[in-house]
Design an enzyme around this catalytic site. Structure first.
Site, mmCIF file in Angstrom:
data_model
loop_
_atom_site.group_PDB
_atom_site.id
_atom_site.type_symbol
_atom_site.label_atom_id
_atom_site.label_comp_id
_atom_site.label_asym_id
_atom_site.label_seq_id
_atom_site.Cartn_x
_atom_site.Cartn_y
_atom_site.Cartn_z
ATOM 1 N N ARG A 199 34.082 29.126 32.303
ATOM 2 C CA ARG A 199 32.943 30.268 32.501
ATOM 3 C C ARG A 199 31.561 29.900 33.086
ATOM 4 O O ARG A 199 31.137 30.318 34.110
ATOM 5 C CB ARG A 199 32.471 30.984 31.142
ATOM 6 C CG ARG A 199 33.782 31.643 30.734
ATOM 7 C CD ARG A 199 33.471 32.138 29.287
ATOM 8 N NE ARG A 199 34.498 33.172 28.615
ATOM 9 C CZ ARG A 199 34.788 33.705 27.675
ATOM 10 N NH1 ARG A 199 33.845 33.388 26.375
ATOM 11 N NH2 ARG A 199 35.659 34.673 27.245
ATOM 12 N N TYR A 214 37.752 37.506 36.225
ATOM 13 C CA TYR A 214 38.297 36.316 35.153
ATOM 14 C C TYR A 214 37.353 35.575 34.231
ATOM 15 O O TYR A 214 36.421 35.591 34.469
ATOM 16 C CB TYR A 214 39.582 35.671 35.980
ATOM 17 C CG TYR A 214 38.722 34.866 37.352
ATOM 18 C CD1 TYR A 214 37.383 34.677 37.354
ATOM 19 C CD2 TYR A 214 39.614 34.172 38.169
ATOM 20 C CE1 TYR A 214 37.054 33.560 38.462
ATOM 21 C CE2 TYR A 214 39.340 33.505 39.109
ATOM 22 C CZ TYR A 214 37.935 33.022 39.521
ATOM 23 O OH TYR A 214 37.523 32.201 40.373
ATOM 24 N N GLU A 215 38.143 34.868 33.545
ATOM 25 C CA GLU A 215 37.557 34.133 32.528
ATOM 26 C C GLU A 215 36.662 34.969 31.484
ATOM 27 O O GLU A 215 35.470 34.485 30.989
ATOM 28 C CB GLU A 215 36.780 33.092 33.059
ATOM 29 C CG GLU A 215 37.536 31.968 33.794
ATOM 30 C CD GLU A 215 38.645 31.437 32.982
ATOM 31 O OE1 GLU A 215 38.682 31.308 31.889
ATOM 32 O OE2 GLU A 215 39.612 30.855 33.797
ATOM 33 N N GLY A 216 37.112 36.253 31.240
ATOM 34 C CA GLY A 216 36.493 37.400 30.517
ATOM 35 C C GLY A 216 35.541 37.889 31.410
ATOM 36 O O GLY A 216 34.581 37.441 32.015
#
Length: 585
Positions: free
Chosen positions: A296, A436-438
């Site tokens: 992140r 992406y990655e949350g």
């Protein structure tokens, strides 16, 4: 089209003047031999590599894309050769653990290197970026045997890493995943299942690919508590370290994407793949979040890297493009940088970029303090700040990255919409960073729902107190006074919004509606703090100093006033958002 220029002058100013890089490294065991001059020298060489090797492949890689034929993934022309040069130059192991062959450099150098790689070729940068995250997860949670077998070649870059979380029916809600792991009785497992959206799931640039796969044991309970993490290499590794048989995994398809088309994003089928558990049974998310939190922060830096590249190109174009009359009535054509709206777009991007880079460096310092400082209280304090800022860096930086890419494209006018100028690729590439990655909405909910309540709100209170003290100290600097006062107002607004959210933690609707506004308010205020620190240290008689002071005033006058509107929106609550019945949408 202007070539990329690594922002090493700006970096040197931050490391040497704004932050005490030399003082920090002298207090952290293992970093004593690193100073700011050496750091800048390393990054100057990194900038040359990125500009000379990676940027020339950016457009061609996007146009060619990765391909899948007869089960074999091929990256675009030149990528495998560039990656070999990347590994041979030692760029893969900058911040890697020295126990396993890494160079052990401070996190700030890794962060700034990742920015440069992204600026020149974001799709290429995912190979090393994902590997770095996988290395962190293995190093923190795997057995010593797995570390010794896999980490040396992953840190060198000879082997790469991939993260296999998402399934067709299990995205953000990982509790729904169905991939299974069956123990074989010898410490290994068989993995069966399908994962989607797996960046670098397969490729032809590295000798092996180490997949970290979330899966359930046969007796695992439902939900996230039943998930474990497993290491499954593309090729099994023999006792002597050589590569053995192909593991039971294959690429079902490549995703057809809006951007980062050179990066092979795979649907992966695990058909009895041999794997080994990383960490404890049922604690897979705990281990995976070590990788995800690292990623992140990396994704946030991707937003910064694209913003820097796009703003550089737009500034160069605006200085050369002649169009229209001057605002003083002088006959045209004049360079479009003389037009106020063009200047505002460029300065908005620059004021985001410089503050984001500074905040990223400060966060990287906290990461190193958390892992290396001899005082456990200092480690705990720094670790809390990293946890608090991770969703902010990820979301605020990637929001700013897209906004800067779009405004930079606008500077080009119609040419910005044409592929040959490269601006539309920046817009397409950076868009994924918000997803992406949350997603950034998930990051905002993490900030409001998990980070604000940490330590009963004391973590956020400590951060606000730190900003308050720095802003107070800066009022004695005539150059920093204006931005310090403006940031102080934003900090008041942030503090009031924080108190409101903390007082109404049971109101999930209010928290959900306010989350993205609150994260943006947090990011704006933290950036104002960085501009205050930069303005206080900017040498007023140099080109760099003049640029910093002008941008600080611009940020105070044109950007920070957004904080007032965000506070009002947060205070409005959720009633109007939740009032409309779902059938009426």
């Amino acid at each position: 089209m202007a070539a990329y220029v690594a922002p090493t002058t700006d970096i040197a100013f931050l490391l040497k003047e704004v932050f005490d890089f030399d003082g920090l490294t002298q207090t952290l065991p293992g970093y004593e031999d690193m100073d700011s001059d050496l750091a800048v020298s390393v990054l100057e060489e990194a900038g040359k590599f990125c500009a000379e090797v990676l940027e020339p492949l950016n457009r061609s890689g996007d146009e060619e894309g990765s391909t899948l034929k007869d089960g074999v993934v091929s990256t675009p022309k030149g990528f495998a050769e560039a990656y070999k040069a990347f590994v041979e130059a030692g760029w893969g192991g900058l911040s890697g653990d020295t126990e396993f062959g890494g160079q052990g450099l401070p996190s700030a150098i890794q962060l700034l290197f990742d920015e440069m790689v992204t600026s020149t070729n974001m799709a290429f940068g995912l190979f090393s970026g994902l590997t770095h995250g996988a290395v962190e997860a293995i190093n923190h949670h795997a057995s010593q045997e797995l570390k010794e077998r896999y980490l040396p070649k992953m840190i060198s870059g000879e082997w790469t890493g991939a993260m296999a979380l998402t399934e067709p029916s299990a995205g953000t809600d990982l509790g729904l995943l169905t991939t299974r792991a069956v123990p074989l009785g010898d410490g290994s497992f068989r993995i069966n299942g399908t994962k989607i959206f797996i960046s670098s799931g397969d490729q032809d640039v590295s000798d092996n690919i180490v997949h970290l796969v979330l899966a359930r044991l046969p007796d695992a309970p439902k939900g996230v508590k039943g998930i474990s993490l497993f290491l499954a290499p593309k090729y099994l590794v023999n006792e002597d370290g050589s590569l053995g048989a192909r593991n039971g995994m294959s690429v079902g398809s490549l995703e057809h994407k809006m951007g980062i088309r050179a990066q092979p994003t795979c649907m992966m089928n695990y058909d009895g793949a041999t794997a080994w558990m990383v960490g404890e049974p049922g604690r897979g998310l705990n281990a995976m979040f070590t990788m995800m939190n690292n990623e992140r922060l990396f994704v946030g830096i991707q937003g910064l890297g694209i913003a820097e590249a796009a703003n550089q190109k737009a500034t160069s174009y605006a200085l050369e493009r002649l169009q229209g009359r001057g605002i003083d009535g002088a006959p045209g054509p004049v360079p479009i940088i003389q037009h106020p709206d063009v200047r505002k777009m460029l300065l908005t991007g620059r004021s985001f970029i410089d503050a984001a880079r500074a905040l990223g460096i400060w966060t990287a310092f906290q990461m190193d303090i958390a892992s290396h400082h001899p005082d456990p209280e200092e480690r705990k304090r720094a670790d809390g700040f990293v946890a608090l800022l991770t969703p902010v860096v990820k979301a605020a930086f990637t929001d700013g990255g897209l906004e800067t890419a779009i405004s930079s494209q606008m500077v080009f006018g119609g040419h910005g919409y044409i592929r040959e100028w490269g601006m539309e690729q920046y817009v397409r590439d950076v868009r994924i960073t918000q997803i992406y990655e949350g997603t950034n909405g998930v990051q905002a909910m993490d900030l409001v729902g998990r980070k604000l309540p940490m330590e009963n709100g004391q973590l956020t209170a400590r951060f606000i107190a730190l900003l308050r003290q720095d802003l107070q100290d800066a009022l004695s600097s005539p150059a920093a006074e204006h931005v310090a006062k403006a940031t102080g107002k934003a900090l008041d607004q942030l503090e009031r919004a924080t108190a409101q959210l903390m007082a109404n933690q049971s109101d999930q609707s209010a928290a959900g509606v306010a989350a993205t506004d609150y994260l943006r308010l947090f990011g704006l205020t933290a950036s104002g703090w960085m501009w205050t620190k930069m303005a206080a240290k900017a040498p007023p008689d140099t080109p760099l100093g003049k640029r910093k002071l002008a941008c600080a005033d611009f940020y105070a006058d044109r950007i920070l006033p957004q904080a007032a509107a965000l506070e009002v929106a947060i205070a409005a609550g959720s009633a109007s958002t939740m009032a409309l019945h779902k059938e009426l949408f």
